[in-house]
Design a protein around this motif. Structure first.
Motif, mmCIF file in Angstrom:
data_model
loop_
_atom_site.group_PDB
_atom_site.id
_atom_site.type_symbol
_atom_site.label_atom_id
_atom_site.label_comp_id
_atom_site.label_asym_id
_atom_site.label_seq_id
_atom_site.Cartn_x
_atom_site.Cartn_y
_atom_site.Cartn_z
ATOM 1 N N UNK A 18 2.389 -11.977 22.660
ATOM 2 C CA UNK A 18 1.645 -12.593 21.445
ATOM 3 C C UNK A 18 2.614 -13.237 20.656
ATOM 4 N N UNK A 19 3.929 -12.656 20.494
ATOM 5 C CA UNK A 19 4.658 -13.402 19.437
ATOM 6 C C UNK A 19 5.272 -14.533 20.313
ATOM 7 N N UNK A 20 5.506 -14.346 21.534
ATOM 8 C CA UNK A 20 6.206 -15.329 22.347
ATOM 9 C C UNK A 20 5.149 -16.696 22.340
ATOM 10 N N UNK A 21 3.925 -16.266 22.411
ATOM 11 C CA UNK A 21 2.951 -17.267 22.382
ATOM 12 C C UNK A 21 3.038 -17.943 21.036
ATOM 13 N N UNK A 22 3.031 -17.411 19.746
ATOM 14 C CA UNK A 22 3.226 -17.929 18.434
ATOM 15 C C UNK A 22 4.487 -18.802 18.591
ATOM 16 N N UNK A 36 14.582 -21.865 16.155
ATOM 17 C CA UNK A 36 13.817 -21.852 15.101
ATOM 18 C C UNK A 36 12.491 -21.208 14.892
ATOM 19 N N UNK A 37 11.886 -21.748 16.135
ATOM 20 C CA UNK A 37 10.509 -21.464 16.431
ATOM 21 C C UNK A 37 10.458 -19.718 16.527
ATOM 22 N N UNK A 38 11.343 -19.374 16.992
ATOM 23 C CA UNK A 38 11.367 -17.704 17.096
ATOM 24 C C UNK A 38 11.661 -17.113 15.630
ATOM 25 N N UNK A 39 12.357 -17.719 14.966
ATOM 26 C CA UNK A 39 12.741 -17.268 13.626
ATOM 27 C C UNK A 39 11.488 -17.353 12.771
ATOM 28 N N UNK A 40 10.567 -18.232 13.144
ATOM 29 C CA UNK A 40 9.217 -18.351 12.375
ATOM 30 C C UNK A 40 8.177 -17.554 12.374
ATOM 31 N N UNK A 41 8.328 -16.497 13.578
ATOM 32 C CA UNK A 41 7.282 -15.621 13.592
ATOM 33 C C UNK A 41 7.411 -14.399 12.596
ATOM 34 N N UNK A 42 6.005 -14.111 12.184
ATOM 35 C CA UNK A 42 5.974 -13.236 11.004
ATOM 36 C C UNK A 42 4.828 -12.369 11.243
ATOM 37 N N UNK A 43 4.526 -12.003 12.714
ATOM 38 C CA UNK A 43 3.811 -11.292 13.338
ATOM 39 C C UNK A 43 4.042 -9.667 12.816
ATOM 40 N N UNK A 44 3.105 -8.810 12.261
ATOM 41 C CA UNK A 44 3.276 -7.699 11.849
ATOM 42 C C UNK A 44 2.007 -7.058 11.581
ATOM 43 N N UNK A 45 1.790 -5.680 11.334
ATOM 44 C CA UNK A 45 0.783 -4.940 10.775
ATOM 45 C C UNK A 45 0.380 -5.613 9.316
ATOM 46 N N UNK A 46 -0.670 -6.017 9.202
ATOM 47 C CA UNK A 46 -0.989 -6.509 7.659
ATOM 48 C C UNK A 46 -0.719 -7.708 7.628
ATOM 49 N N UNK A 47 -0.482 -8.753 8.687
ATOM 50 C CA UNK A 47 0.008 -9.983 8.345
ATOM 51 C C UNK A 47 -1.136 -11.005 7.951
ATOM 52 N N UNK A 48 -2.610 -10.564 8.071
ATOM 53 C CA UNK A 48 -3.794 -11.205 7.878
ATOM 54 C C UNK A 48 -4.072 -12.424 8.728
ATOM 55 N N UNK A 69 -2.861 -13.231 22.824
ATOM 56 C CA UNK A 69 -2.329 -13.299 24.199
ATOM 57 C C UNK A 69 -3.355 -13.083 25.137
ATOM 58 N N UNK A 70 -4.715 -12.474 25.128
ATOM 59 C CA UNK A 70 -5.776 -12.123 25.906
ATOM 60 C C UNK A 70 -6.493 -13.554 26.653
ATOM 61 N N UNK A 71 -7.150 -13.185 27.681
ATOM 62 C CA UNK A 71 -7.897 -14.433 28.089
ATOM 63 C C UNK A 71 -9.149 -14.968 27.615
ATOM 64 N N UNK A 72 -9.688 -14.306 26.621
ATOM 65 C CA UNK A 72 -11.016 -14.645 25.826
ATOM 66 C C UNK A 72 -10.616 -15.567 24.837
ATOM 67 N N UNK A 73 -11.835 -16.082 24.301
ATOM 68 C CA UNK A 73 -11.759 -17.247 23.380
ATOM 69 C C UNK A 73 -11.733 -16.614 22.133
ATOM 70 N N UNK A 74 -11.326 -17.161 21.008
ATOM 71 C CA UNK A 74 -11.381 -16.596 19.735
ATOM 72 C C UNK A 74 -12.759 -16.049 19.291
#
Length: 539
Positions: A18-22, A36-48, A69-74
């Motif tokens: 999921x973070x790699x996709x972000x 820089x893109x990797x440093x932009x990731x802020x994924x965590x519990x409570x990230x809203x 990261x799953x295959x279903x649509x949002x």
């Protein structure tokens, strides 16, 4: 991944994907480096729902990504959560966001002070069309936020788009580019260095193609809006043919310089720059990029370009060139104010009252030696509020333009030849005390209301100064006790704050307060409504 070590291997793999996709989504869309893109990731519990936040000042954009990261649509529930996270971000409600986002608060707020666009992307691996109920939710968010201007864009990127993103991101190193020089010279060999003239449209397309990757990391900060690049914008808009005369040009360092011809022509020749980095002139590039996005004609714009090859130089060559070409003092609009002799008269008159007024750049305010001290910027903001809502809004949006021409308005409106020194001094006092009391009213409000208060201080101060004048407060009286007068109006100030919040939420429900209170046309009408309601309350 250190914050996910307590998860089992299967869960860690999902988080990693999921973070790699972000990061992939940020890299491909914002056109920033993979690092820089990797440093932009802020994924965590409570990230809203905010998994990555990428800032690209070259384009004036902030990218916000939710990655699934799953295959279903949002699903509607997932989009609803993402929507809420976007609202928190736009309202600067940091307490409601995750710790990783909170750590970037200063960076995000600084970028948001300019006229930026937020691009929200829900990135996923689904191949099917996005759920209709989900798109209705994102469309509703767009409608509400964009009620006061084009602030937010919302996209869904599925499996097909992410295949394209993968191909884009795989090539995000230092860019290569072919530049056509109308005229050029070299000190020794064109493969070592070139200096010549290039058309503005070429450079604008280069900026649009490569974005932040184009600029050396040491100068990215200068891409923020400044007095200088507002002048550049104005020149490109009004007299593009004069741009070359007024502009110092740009400096590029590249891994190599080559030409298809063994003996390059002296005119209209194309040189291939491999692994290029703009080390000086980011303001110029930013202005050209903005002009291109606004469809301004750039064919008549000419820019001086210096290109240096790293071949044959030490490893720190780029760093040295960057440092030394960016440490020269720049002349801004503020420096021209020192040419106005009336500023010296104001300063000397106040000094006799033990009040220091510093209008020259570099002068230090000495609070120990003087009873009161302030500088040109504070005086300009205070006088803008004193002269009315329109100037107050203009000062909030672009204070540098208040000094762009010392012989004409708005400068002469703020600093007329009959301006009493005490009037300026009292206006500064008034604004200081008012802002403190007005901001204090937000302590009993929710986060969004607090954001409205923070962004409406200029307009509110202008309205309250008008109230003071209506009550015959004499700003030209050097002995006027401004602090006592403003402090005695605490209930009125709180009432004004409440009216501003209420009417803002009627006029701009769900919208972005920062952009709303910079819009001179909207604020003129809004201030009239606030003034009417304020008078009706008997304040």
């Amino acid at each position: 991944m250190s914050d996910s070590q307590h998860h089992n291997e299967e869960e860690q793999a999902k988080i990693r994907t999921s973070r790699a996709l972000a990061a992939l989504t940020i890299a491909a869309n914002a056109q920033i480096s993979v690092e820089d893109a990797c440093a932009s990731v802020v994924d965590e519990s409570g990230d809203e729902g905010l998994d990555a936040i990428g800032i690209t000042l070259a384009r004036g954009e902030i990218y916000v990504v939710q990655a699934k990261a799953s295959s279903g649509s949002p699903s509607p529930t997932e989009v609803l959560k993402f929507n809420q996270g976007i609202r928190y971000l736009l309202d600067w409600d940091w307490d409601s966001l995750g710790g990783k986002t909170q750590k970037r608060r200063g960076e995000i707020e600084a970028a948001s002070e300019d006229d930026v666009k937020v691009i929200a992307i829900f990135s996923h691996f689904g191949a099917q069309k996005t759920d209709e109920a989900a798109t209705k939710l994102s469309d509703k968010l767009l409608s509400e936020v964009n009620s006061s201007g084009n602030i937010l864009d919302f996209q869904y990127q599925g499996l097909r788009e992410n295949h394209d993103n993968r191909n884009i991101a795989s090539g995000l190193g230092l860019p290569d580019y072919d530049l056509v020089f109308e005229r050029w010279i070299t000190m020794n060999d064109y493969r070592s260095e070139i200096m010549g003239v290039v058309t503005g449209d070429q450079l604008a397309r280069m900026v649009d193609s490569f974005n932040e990757r184009l600029f050396d990391k040491n100068i990215r900060a200068v891409l923020k809006a400044t007095d200088t690049n507002k002048i550049l914008d104005a020149t490109l808009e009004r007299s593009p043919q004069d741009f070359w005369y007024y502009n110092n040009g740009i400096t590029i360092v590249s891994n190599s310089i080559s030409c298809a011809r063994t003996s390059p022509r002296t005119a209209d020749e194309t040189f291939k720059l491999q692994g290029l980095s703009v080390v000086n002139g980011a303001q110029t590039c930013g202005a050209l990029g903005r002009a291109l996005r606004e469809n301004a004609p750039l064919e008549d714009v000419r820019v001086t370009v210096r290109v240096m090859s790293k071949e044959g130089h030490s490893e720190d060559f780029t760093k040295k060139v960057t440092r030394y070409t960016n440490t020269q003092n720049q002349v801004t609009n503020r420096e021209f104010v020192s040419l106005d002799p009336y500023q010296q008269e104001l300063s000397e008159s106040l000094l006799s009252e033990q009040i220091q007024y510093s209008f020259r750049t570099g002068q230090t305010l000495d609070y120990d030696e003087h009873a009161f001290a302030f500088d040109l910027e504070e005086a300009t903001r205070a006088l803008a509020c004193l002269t009315g809502v329109d100037n107050a809004t203009r000062a909030k949006r672009e204070i540098g333009r208040m000094w762009s021409d010392i012989t004409a308005n708005p400068y002469r409106e703020l600093f007329p030849r009959n301006l009493h020194p005490a009037t300026m001094y009292n206006a500064v006092q008034f604004r200081r005390v008012f802002d403190e009391r007005y901001m204090a009213s937000s302590r009993w409000m929710d986060t969004r209301s607090g954001g409205i208060i923070k962004n409406s201080t200029y307009m509110a101060c202008a309205l309250f100064m008008q109230k003071a004048r209506n009550e015959k407060l004499d700003f030209s009286d050097i002995d006027l006790d401004v602090e006592s007068w403003v402090s005695s109006k605490g209930a009125d100030i709180y009432g004004l704050a409440a009216i501003v919040v209420e009417l803002h939420e009627n006029e701009n429900p769900g919208g972005f307060p920062m952009s709303f209170f910079k819009n001179r046309q909207k604020i003129e009408e809004f201030a009239r409504k606030v003034r009417t309601r304020f008078q009706e309350t008997g304040s």
